[in-house]
Scaffold this motif. Structure first.
Motif, PDB file in Angstrom:
ATOM      1  N   LYS A 234     -14.644 -11.594  -5.801  1.00 49.27           N
ATOM      2  CA  LYS A 234     -13.663 -12.650  -6.081  1.00 49.27           C
ATOM      3  C   LYS A 234     -12.256 -12.076  -6.235  1.00 49.27           C
ATOM      4  N   LEU A 235     -11.903 -11.187  -5.308  1.00 47.13           N
ATOM      5  CA  LEU A 235     -10.583 -10.572  -5.284  1.00 47.13           C
ATOM      6  C   LEU A 235      -9.794 -11.142  -4.104  1.00 47.13           C
ATOM      7  N   ASN A 236      -8.491 -11.259  -4.283  1.00 45.97           N
ATOM      8  CA  ASN A 236      -7.636 -11.833  -3.238  1.00 45.97           C
ATOM      9  C   ASN A 236      -6.603 -10.846  -2.710  1.00 45.97           C
ATOM     10  N   LEU A 237      -6.923  -9.579  -2.767  1.00 47.53           N
ATOM     11  CA  LEU A 237      -5.999  -8.568  -2.272  1.00 47.53           C
ATOM     12  C   LEU A 237      -6.005  -8.519  -0.748  1.00 47.53           C
ATOM     13  N   PRO A 238      -4.852  -8.378  -0.142  1.00 45.82           N
ATOM     14  CA  PRO A 238      -4.846  -8.137   1.304  1.00 45.82           C
ATOM     15  C   PRO A 238      -5.380  -6.727   1.560  1.00 45.82           C
ATOM     16  N   ILE A 239      -6.124  -6.588   2.642  1.00 46.27           N
ATOM     17  CA  ILE A 239      -6.731  -5.294   2.965  1.00 46.27           C
ATOM     18  C   ILE A 239      -6.051  -4.741   4.212  1.00 46.27           C
ATOM     19  N   PHE A 240      -5.801  -3.445   4.177  1.00 49.96           N
ATOM     20  CA  PHE A 240      -5.243  -2.738   5.322  1.00 49.96           C
ATOM     21  C   PHE A 240      -6.202  -1.618   5.688  1.00 49.96           C
ATOM     22  N   TYR A 241      -6.114  -1.179   6.947  1.00 51.46           N
ATOM     23  CA  TYR A 241      -7.010  -0.151   7.459  1.00 51.46           C
ATOM     24  C   TYR A 241      -6.178   0.882   8.209  1.00 51.46           C
ATOM     25  N   PRO A 242      -6.624   2.148   8.190  1.00 54.70           N
ATOM     26  CA  PRO A 242      -5.902   3.148   8.977  1.00 54.70           C
ATOM     27  C   PRO A 242      -5.967   2.789  10.463  1.00 54.70           C
ATOM     28  N   ASN A 243      -4.845   2.926  11.138  1.00 51.12           N
ATOM     29  CA  ASN A 243      -4.801   2.694  12.575  1.00 51.12           C
ATOM     30  C   ASN A 243      -4.379   3.978  13.294  1.00 51.12           C
ATOM     31  N   SER A 244      -4.363   5.060  12.531  1.00 50.90           N
ATOM     32  CA  SER A 244      -4.111   6.405  13.053  1.00 50.90           C
ATOM     33  C   SER A 244      -4.728   7.363  12.040  1.00 50.90           C
ATOM     34  N   ALA A 245      -4.711   8.635  12.346  1.00 46.30           N
ATOM     35  CA  ALA A 245      -5.247   9.621  11.395  1.00 46.30           C
ATOM     36  C   ALA A 245      -4.448   9.538  10.093  1.00 46.30           C
ATOM     37  N   ILE A 246      -5.158   9.650   8.971  1.00 47.15           N
ATOM     38  CA  ILE A 246      -4.479   9.592   7.672  1.00 47.15           C
ATOM     39  C   ILE A 246      -3.899  10.979   7.377  1.00 47.15           C
ATOM     40  N   PRO A 247      -2.594  11.076   7.178  1.00 47.56           N
ATOM     41  CA  PRO A 247      -1.987  12.374   6.882  1.00 47.56           C
ATOM     42  C   PRO A 247      -2.501  12.952   5.561  1.00 47.56           C
ATOM     43  N   THR A 248      -2.708  14.257   5.537  1.00 50.98           N
ATOM     44  CA  THR A 248      -3.229  14.906   4.324  1.00 50.98           C
ATOM     45  C   THR A 248      -2.235  14.842   3.170  1.00 50.98           C
ATOM     46  N   GLU A 249      -0.955  14.649   3.476  1.00 52.72           N
ATOM     47  CA  GLU A 249       0.016  14.482   2.378  1.00 52.72           C
ATOM     48  C   GLU A 249      -0.286  13.234   1.569  1.00 52.72           C
ATOM     49  N   LEU A 250      -0.922  12.251   2.213  1.00 56.85           N
ATOM     50  CA  LEU A 250      -1.231  10.985   1.550  1.00 56.85           C
ATOM     51  C   LEU A 250      -2.657  10.952   1.007  1.00 56.85           C
ATOM     52  N   PHE A 251      -3.590  11.541   1.733  1.00 54.51           N
ATOM     53  CA  PHE A 251      -5.003  11.425   1.356  1.00 54.51           C
ATOM     54  C   PHE A 251      -5.759  12.660   1.826  1.00 54.51           C
ATOM     55  N   ASN A 252      -6.388  13.353   0.855  1.00 57.06           N
ATOM     56  CA  ASN A 252      -7.126  14.560   1.211  1.00 57.06           C
ATOM     57  C   ASN A 252      -8.632  14.418   1.025  1.00 57.06           C
ATOM     58  N   GLY A 253      -9.108  13.182   0.898  1.00 58.22           N
ATOM     59  CA  GLY A 253     -10.547  12.950   0.768  1.00 58.22           C
ATOM     60  C   GLY A 253     -10.995  12.503  -0.608  1.00 58.22           C
ATOM     61  N   ASN A 254     -10.150  12.625  -1.628  1.00 57.05           N
ATOM     62  CA  ASN A 254     -10.511  12.169  -2.975  1.00 57.05           C
ATOM     63  C   ASN A 254     -10.372  10.661  -3.064  1.00 57.05           C
ATOM     64  N   LEU A 255     -11.425  10.011  -3.565  1.00 52.22           N
ATOM     65  CA  LEU A 255     -11.397   8.559  -3.745  1.00 52.22           C
ATOM     66  C   LEU A 255     -11.554   8.209  -5.208  1.00 52.22           C
ATOM     67  N   PRO A 256     -10.809   7.245  -5.671  1.00 53.90           N
ATOM     68  CA  PRO A 256      -9.638   6.658  -5.033  1.00 53.90           C
ATOM     69  C   PRO A 256      -8.436   7.594  -5.127  1.00 53.90           C
ATOM     70  N   THR A 257      -7.483   7.380  -4.265  1.00 55.47           N
ATOM     71  CA  THR A 257      -6.192   8.074  -4.314  1.00 55.47           C
ATOM     72  C   THR A 257      -5.102   7.022  -4.259  1.00 55.47           C
ATOM     73  N   THR A 258      -4.121   7.171  -5.141  1.00 57.64           N
ATOM     74  CA  THR A 258      -2.970   6.263  -5.152  1.00 57.64           C
ATOM     75  C   THR A 258      -1.699   7.077  -4.970  1.00 57.64           C
ATOM     76  N   ILE A 259      -0.885   6.651  -4.037  1.00 58.86           N
ATOM     77  CA  ILE A 259       0.394   7.301  -3.726  1.00 58.86           C
ATOM     78  C   ILE A 259       1.491   6.246  -3.869  1.00 58.86           C
ATOM     79  N   ILE A 260       2.622   6.653  -4.426  1.00 61.27           N
ATOM     80  CA  ILE A 260       3.767   5.746  -4.511  1.00 61.27           C
ATOM     81  C   ILE A 260       4.931   6.380  -3.759  1.00 61.27           C
TER      82      ILE A 260
END
Length: 197
Positions: free
Chosen positions: A137-163
């Motif tokens: 029952k969540l109403n968040l918009p969902i996005f998906y990678p459409n290219s390789a995810i850069p390691t500066e943003l995500f290195n495999g740890n879940l969850p990861t939050t970047i600002i």
């Protein structure tokens, strides 16, 4: 039979703890529930120390995203906005646990054109992600990678939050679960929004 009943009675508490442990071991929702309880007790608050950008090259801004309407964009397209990126997966208990707090944060900024809250489902499984949002029952918009995810943003740890600040600099990262429903994160994002105005 009486002996078996007596053995069960004598070991009932052990069986109950074993059963609870087994459920927590197997069930993503059960693990997420425990994590949410810990967040409500004040654990897992995000450490919102802003750091100065370390990278001169911002190649990670070429990262492409796609939404459920098949609209694509890059992080470069979002310059001029403060961007909260949360990388998650439906099978990740800490991700599931923090998702309601991200929805609270999203709701606080949904009419603010200068702050974007983006939840990025890393497996690119649109159907599974939509079913997850509906079930929770969540109403968040969902996005998906459409290219390789850069390691500066995500290195495999879940969850990861970047600002990202308005210039696209990475000014904060949290590896692991956090509660984003409080005023501290709202103030942090607003302070980034006010910079360079």
């Amino acid at each position: 039979m009486k002996k078996l009943i007596q053995i069960i009675k004598n070991n009932l508490s052990n069986l109950v703890f074993f059963g609870i442990g087994l459920i927590l071991l197997i069930s993503t929702d059960a693990k997420a529930f425990v994590h949410q309880c810990l967040m409500k007790l004040g654990f897992f608050q995000p450490k919102l120390e802003q750091f100065e950008p370390k990278t001169l090259h911002k190649n990670y801004l070429n990262f492409q995203l796609i939404n459920d309407q098949a609209e694509t964009f890059s992080l470069e397209d979002l310059r001029g906005k403060v961007v909260f990126l949360n990388f998650w997966a439906t099978w990740c208990p800490p991700c599931v646990a923090e998702m309601p707090s991200i929805e609270v944060l999203h709701d606080k900024f949904k009419t603010d054109e200068e702050v974007l809250i983006l939840t990025i489902e890393i497996e690119k499984n649109q159907k599974k992600a939509q079913e997850f949002m509906k079930r929770k029952k969540l109403n968040l918009p969902i996005f998906y990678p459409n290219s390789a995810i850069p390691t500066e943003l995500f290195n495999g740890n879940l969850p990861t939050t970047i600002i990202l600040d308005k210039e696209g600099n990475i000014v904060h990262s949290t590896l692991g679960m956090a509660d984003y429903s409080g005023d501290e994160i709202v103030n942090f994002l607003n302070s980034l929004k006010a910079r360079n105005e």
